[in-house]
Design a protein around this motif. Structure first.
Motif, PDB file in Angstrom:
ATOM      1  N   ALA A  65      41.821  47.719  40.461  1.00  0.00           N
ATOM      2  CA  ALA A  65      40.937  48.404  39.518  1.00  0.00           C
ATOM      3  C   ALA A  65      40.198  47.390  38.647  1.00  0.00           C
ATOM      4  O   ALA A  65      38.989  47.518  38.425  1.00  0.00           O
ATOM      5  CB  ALA A  65      41.731  49.374  38.656  1.00  0.00           C
ATOM      6  N   CYS A  66      40.920  46.396  38.171  1.00  0.00           N
ATOM      7  CA  CYS A  66      40.284  45.347  37.372  1.00  0.00           C
ATOM      8  C   CYS A  66      39.232  44.621  38.204  1.00  0.00           C
ATOM      9  O   CYS A  66      38.109  44.378  37.737  1.00  0.00           O
ATOM     10  CB  CYS A  66      41.330  44.356  36.845  1.00  0.00           C
ATOM     11  SG  CYS A  66      42.353  44.996  35.508  1.00  0.00           S
ATOM     12  N   TRP A  67      39.591  44.275  39.426  1.00  0.00           N
ATOM     13  CA  TRP A  67      38.663  43.580  40.318  1.00  0.00           C
ATOM     14  C   TRP A  67      37.393  44.411  40.511  1.00  0.00           C
ATOM     15  O   TRP A  67      36.270  43.920  40.390  1.00  0.00           O
ATOM     16  CB  TRP A  67      39.358  43.300  41.642  1.00  0.00           C
ATOM     17  CG  TRP A  67      38.682  42.345  42.580  1.00  0.00           C
ATOM     18  CD1 TRP A  67      37.487  41.694  42.420  1.00  0.00           C
ATOM     19  CD2 TRP A  67      39.181  41.934  43.852  1.00  0.00           C
ATOM     20  NE1 TRP A  67      37.221  40.911  43.515  1.00  0.00           N
ATOM     21  CE2 TRP A  67      38.240  41.040  44.418  1.00  0.00           C
ATOM     22  CE3 TRP A  67      40.322  42.250  44.584  1.00  0.00           C
ATOM     23  CZ2 TRP A  67      38.418  40.450  45.660  1.00  0.00           C
ATOM     24  CZ3 TRP A  67      40.492  41.657  45.818  1.00  0.00           C
ATOM     25  CH2 TRP A  67      39.560  40.760  46.349  1.00  0.00           C
ATOM     26  N   ARG A  68      37.553  45.701  40.787  1.00  0.00           N
ATOM     27  CA  ARG A  68      36.402  46.584  41.027  1.00  0.00           C
ATOM     28  C   ARG A  68      35.537  46.706  39.778  1.00  0.00           C
ATOM     29  O   ARG A  68      34.309  46.795  39.862  1.00  0.00           O
ATOM     30  CB  ARG A  68      36.893  47.958  41.490  1.00  0.00           C
ATOM     31  CG  ARG A  68      35.813  49.016  41.628  1.00  0.00           C
ATOM     32  CD  ARG A  68      34.847  48.693  42.753  1.00  0.00           C
ATOM     33  NE  ARG A  68      33.834  49.709  42.906  1.00  0.00           N
ATOM     34  CZ  ARG A  68      32.659  49.710  42.273  1.00  0.00           C
ATOM     35  NH1 ARG A  68      32.362  48.752  41.421  1.00  0.00           N
ATOM     36  NH2 ARG A  68      31.785  50.684  42.482  1.00  0.00           N
ATOM     37  N   ALA A  69      36.153  46.708  38.591  1.00  0.00           N
ATOM     38  CA  ALA A  69      35.419  46.883  37.338  1.00  0.00           C
ATOM     39  C   ALA A  69      34.894  45.563  36.768  1.00  0.00           C
ATOM     40  O   ALA A  69      34.224  45.569  35.740  1.00  0.00           O
ATOM     41  CB  ALA A  69      36.313  47.580  36.311  1.00  0.00           C
ATOM     42  N   GLY A  70      35.236  44.440  37.407  1.00  0.00           N
ATOM     43  CA  GLY A  70      34.797  43.144  36.898  1.00  0.00           C
ATOM     44  C   GLY A  70      35.556  42.696  35.665  1.00  0.00           C
ATOM     45  O   GLY A  70      35.032  41.973  34.821  1.00  0.00           O
TER      46      GLY A  70
END
Length: 137
Positions: A65-70
């Motif tokens: 989720a962090c990766w997807r949200a930057g």
């Protein structure tokens, strides 16, 4: 079991693939949970989140989720007060699967976020392999 490139795990759901066994969690469920959390992080303007989880599937979902949200995901080695204070100074929020000691920035249990978040999940997409978004502390 066929290999999925990590950059493509949030791209398309595979309803038959299990991510975890106890409790059972399918790739479709995990994808939805991750993208919902990513939408919350994106909508909150989060730049850096500290993650503390005991459940590996929940941790993986939060990391993706962090990766997807930057969002940069910081993974501390412990929850000693000195480390918490140092992390609070540079974090926007904490994410966990259990209650944590008092922090100076908001803390969220991901199960409660998923239950109460009313926004739409971010759309599935390939992830940027060049995003340096994990810090081990």
């Amino acid at each position: 079991m066929a290999w999925i490139d990590p950059c493509n795990l949030l791209r398309a759901a595979d309803p038959q693939r299990l991510i975890a066994h106890a409790p059972a969690l399918t790739h479709s469920q995990w994808l939805q949970q991750s993208l919902t959390l990513a939408a919350f992080l994106h909508g909150a303007g989060t730049r850096r989140a500290v993650l503390w989880f005991s459940d590996a599937a929940e941790l993986a979902g939060a990391l993706f989720a962090c990766w997807r949200a930057g969002v940069v995901a910081a993974l501390p080695g412990d929850l000693q007060q000195a480390r918490r204070v140092g992390l609070d100074e540079h974090a926007d929020l904490w994410l966990s699967d259990a209650p944590l000691p008092a922090m100076s920035v908001p803390q969220h249990q991901v199960a409660a976020l998923r239950e109460h978040f009313t926004g739409a999940p971010l759309p599935p997409a390939p992830l940027d392999p060049d995003f340096a978004g994990v810090q081990l502390l």
